[in-house]
Write a protein that holds these residues in place. Sequence first.
Motif, short mmCIF file in Angstrom:
data_model
loop_
_atom_site.label_atom_id
_atom_site.label_comp_id
_atom_site.label_asym_id
_atom_site.label_seq_id
_atom_site.Cartn_x
_atom_site.Cartn_y
_atom_site.Cartn_z
N ALA A 80 21.41 -8.60 12.36
CA ALA A 80 22.28 -8.66 11.40
C ALA A 80 23.53 -7.59 11.65
O ALA A 80 24.52 -7.68 11.57
CB ALA A 80 21.88 -8.31 9.92
N PHE A 81 22.94 -6.46 12.11
CA PHE A 81 23.66 -5.07 12.50
C PHE A 81 23.67 -4.77 13.63
O PHE A 81 23.05 -3.54 13.88
CB PHE A 81 23.45 -4.29 11.19
N PRO A 82 24.16 -5.55 14.79
CA PRO A 82 23.81 -4.83 16.08
C PRO A 82 25.16 -3.94 16.35
O PRO A 82 25.93 -3.83 15.76
CB PRO A 82 24.29 -6.22 16.83
N TYR A 83 24.65 -3.02 17.40
CA TYR A 83 25.66 -2.12 18.12
C TYR A 83 26.32 -1.01 16.87
O TYR A 83 27.37 -0.57 17.07
CB TYR A 83 26.90 -2.70 18.66
N GLY A 84 25.37 -0.67 15.93
CA GLY A 84 25.67 0.48 14.87
C GLY A 84 26.65 -0.09 13.98
O GLY A 84 27.25 0.81 13.24
N VAL A 85 26.79 -1.42 13.62
CA VAL A 85 27.71 -1.90 12.71
C VAL A 85 26.89 -1.29 11.11
O VAL A 85 27.71 -1.00 10.48
CB VAL A 85 27.62 -3.50 12.72
N GLY A 86 25.56 -1.38 11.27
CA GLY A 86 25.06 -0.92 10.07
C GLY A 86 25.35 0.49 9.70
O GLY A 86 25.76 0.75 8.58
N VAL A 87 25.48 1.28 10.62
CA VAL A 87 25.79 2.74 10.44
C VAL A 87 27.36 2.96 9.95
O VAL A 87 27.61 3.69 8.98
CB VAL A 87 25.65 3.53 11.62
N ALA A 88 28.00 1.96 10.61
CA ALA A 88 29.52 1.90 9.92
C ALA A 88 29.47 1.58 8.61
O ALA A 88 30.46 2.27 7.76
CB ALA A 88 30.33 1.37 10.97
N LEU A 89 28.68 0.65 8.56
CA LEU A 89 29.00 -0.32 7.12
C LEU A 89 28.48 1.02 6.07
O LEU A 89 29.00 0.78 5.00
CB LEU A 89 28.17 -1.37 7.13
N PHE A 90 27.42 1.60 6.17
CA PHE A 90 27.12 2.70 5.43
C PHE A 90 27.97 3.73 5.21
O PHE A 90 28.16 3.93 3.86
CB PHE A 90 25.52 3.29 6.04
N GLY A 91 28.74 4.22 6.12
CA GLY A 91 29.63 5.03 6.08
C GLY A 91 30.89 4.51 5.35
O GLY A 91 31.35 5.31 4.38
N VAL A 92 31.28 3.30 5.46
CA VAL A 92 32.36 2.80 4.54
C VAL A 92 32.02 2.66 3.12
O VAL A 92 32.73 2.97 2.30
CB VAL A 92 32.88 1.38 5.38
N MET A 93 30.70 2.18 2.85
CA MET A 93 30.42 2.03 1.50
C MET A 93 30.09 3.42 0.79
O MET A 93 30.48 3.62 -0.25
CB MET A 93 29.03 1.34 1.48
N TYR A 94 29.85 4.30 1.64
CA TYR A 94 29.52 5.87 0.98
C TYR A 94 31.03 6.38 0.63
O TYR A 94 31.34 6.90 -0.62
CB TYR A 94 29.00 6.78 1.87
N ILE A 95 31.94 6.23 1.42
CA ILE A 95 33.41 6.75 1.36
C ILE A 95 33.96 6.02 0.25
O ILE A 95 34.66 6.57 -0.65
CB ILE A 95 34.18 6.45 2.63
N SER A 96 33.97 4.80 0.14
CA SER A 96 34.31 3.91 -0.85
C SER A 96 33.89 4.32 -2.35
O SER A 96 34.67 4.50 -3.43
CB SER A 96 34.29 2.32 -0.61
N TYR A 97 32.61 4.59 -2.30
CA TYR A 97 31.81 4.90 -3.35
C TYR A 97 32.60 6.25 -3.79
O TYR A 97 32.77 6.90 -5.04
CB TYR A 97 30.40 5.15 -3.30
N MET A 98 32.52 7.52 -3.06
CA MET A 98 33.18 8.77 -3.33
C MET A 98 34.65 8.52 -4.03
O MET A 98 35.02 9.33 -4.85
CB MET A 98 33.38 9.74 -2.16
N ILE A 99 35.30 7.64 -3.41
CA ILE A 99 36.80 7.46 -3.84
C ILE A 99 36.81 6.98 -5.24
O ILE A 99 37.57 7.43 -5.87
CB ILE A 99 37.62 6.77 -2.89
N LEU A 100 36.17 5.69 -5.40
CA LEU A 100 35.84 5.20 -6.79
C LEU A 100 35.49 6.14 -7.82
O LEU A 100 35.94 6.28 -8.95
CB LEU A 100 35.31 4.11 -6.76
#
Length: 118
Positions: free
Chosen positions: A62-82
Amino acid sequence: MFLYNGGQTVEKGTYWEPDEGVKVMLENSGFLPGGRKKRYYKLPESYLLIPILLFGLTLSMAFPYGVGVALFGVMYISYMILYSVSDKCQKVLGTLIANIVFEYKPNMSFFLGRAKRK
């Protein structure tokens, strides 16, 4: 056979009760605890590795090539902004409601009466 009922005589081993998540380990042959309505499965502990390996395989597909790490980072940043936006909105709305409804001004002090000493 891998399915047993409570109160049944069984050999030594590890038995799992899935409804309550209880693991019963028998060192010698004996009886399983509980009534006849309780179900136990005799599974070696190595069988628990199979779902873990399947879960890891699913994640790697589901998350090849580090896409899972990037997705986690995006989710964390959006959580902090909200979180910061909602915190600011809460403070602003709380101040507006307090000023409009109660005419409360926390940064102003009003003293009634006259000074007692000259």
